[in-house]
Design an enzyme around this catalytic site. Structure first.
Site, short mmCIF file in Angstrom:
data_model
loop_
_atom_site.label_atom_id
_atom_site.label_comp_id
_atom_site.label_asym_id
_atom_site.label_seq_id
_atom_site.Cartn_x
_atom_site.Cartn_y
_atom_site.Cartn_z
N ASP A 146 0.86 -1.19 0.00
CA ASP A 146 0.00 0.00 0.00
C ASP A 146 0.89 1.24 0.00
O ASP A 146 2.13 1.11 0.00
CB ASP A 146 -0.97 0.00 1.19
N GLU A 205 -10.06 3.32 -9.04
CA GLU A 205 -10.40 3.26 -10.47
C GLU A 205 -10.04 4.58 -11.15
O GLU A 205 -10.91 5.31 -11.64
CB GLU A 205 -11.89 2.95 -10.63
N LYS A 210 -3.35 3.94 -11.58
CA LYS A 210 -2.97 2.59 -12.00
C LYS A 210 -1.71 2.63 -12.87
O LYS A 210 -0.83 1.75 -12.75
CB LYS A 210 -4.14 1.95 -12.77
N HIS A 253 -10.90 -9.79 -12.40
CA HIS A 253 -11.92 -9.03 -11.69
C HIS A 253 -12.59 -9.91 -10.65
O HIS A 253 -13.37 -10.81 -10.97
CB HIS A 253 -12.95 -8.48 -12.67
#
Length: 297
Positions: A146, A205, A210, A253
């Site tokens: 993280d 998202e 990303k 997913h």
């Protein structure tokens, strides 16, 4: 004659197929009328369950009749149900197709099984923590990343807290929990991913976030390591633009909560190879879930 109890208003008219019973409102669950049913008389349309309103159920109608007549209605309703396209599709998907997937019929042929030992998970939140948990339960070593070491440690602690409740309820043992937690290494250091066979990204998202994760991953991963994204909203082929070797990039997913949901959607990008697909399927099988493959091109 038999007395039957039905919902709604009745005209008590013996017709060629019915008494002419008027269907009740969907929420009417209190008013009853009694109708005299003679031997050999055909049941009303909605009691026959051939073209009655959707809110009439065999449970209501069957229990309103003598046992033999009620069982007949149940049989008619069941026969109608199993011939319905929805039921047919469910049998195909949940039994036939699922069985084929579990027999690895969708796995590309001629590719040796992946020898997975260590995976990485980027993002120690709800989804990432769930992926880390099921992977560790399957015997894999997990590097849980993280933004900070504290956030990664907090993600592992949430797993520990959830497992402690399972111990209290007798659903697992402390020895098993200790072994599970020992396999999870929380950190903010991407360098610890260098030995991973597969890394799953599970961050916000946001394509920019990303892309930054993928940049850091590619700086430390082996050339043969698979990079996967847990995205549900961003096209895999689009995300692959941030990958130097898009042939090793794939979508995995998971559904929430990860530890309970048995399906994983495997998303092929335009350049994802069959070898990458096979390794991803091997991972999903190892964590005892079912994968369904879809294309994003």
């Amino acid at each position: 004659q038999h007395e039957i109890l039905v919902y709604g208003h009745t005209n008590c008219r013996v017709g060629d197929c019915a008494y002419g019973l008027e269907a009740p409102a969907p929420n009417n669950k209190t008013r009853f009328d009694t109708v005299s049913l003679r031997e050999g008389v055909v049941l009303p349309c909605h009691l026959r369950l051939t073209e009655g309103p959707a809110h009439w159920t065999s449970g209501v109608d069957g229990t309103a009749l003598p046992m033999d007549a009620g069982l007949d209605i149940e049989a008619v309703q069941f026969a109608k149900l199993i011939r319905d396209p929805v039921a047919v599709n469910m049998v195909r998907t949940l039994f036939v197709s699922k069985g084929d997937l579990e027999k690895l019929k969708a796995r590309p042929a001629g590719i040796a099984p992946a020898q997975l030992k260590t995976i990485g998970v980027i993002g120690a939140g709800l989804m990432g923590g769930g992926v880390a948990q099921v992977s560790a339960q399957a015997g894999l070593n997990v590097v849980l990343i993280d933004a900070t070491a504290e956030q990664a440690a907090a993600g592992k602690q949430r797993i520990a807290d959830a497992q402690a409740k399972r111990v209290q309820k007798g659903r697992t043992t402390q020895d098993k929990v200790d072994a599970l937690l020992k396999r999870i290494t929380p950190t903010a250091d991407y360098a610890q991913l260098k030995d991973c066979d597969l890394v799953i990204e599970a961050v916000f998202e946001d394509p920019r976030v990303k892309a930054e994760v993928f940049r850091k991953l590619q700086a430390v991963l082996r050339p043969d390591a698979i990079i996967a994204s847990n995205t549900w909203a961003i096209p895999i082929t689009k995300l692959a633009e941030s990958i130097d070797d898009p042939d090793r990039f794939i979508g995995l997913h998971f559904f929430s909560p990860v530890e309970r949901m048995g399906l994983v959607e495997l998303i092929m990008g335009k350049e994802t190879t069959a070898e990458t697909q096979a390794k991803a399927i091997d991972y999903v099988i190892k964590i005892k879930k079912t994968t369904i493959t879809v294309n994003n091109f």
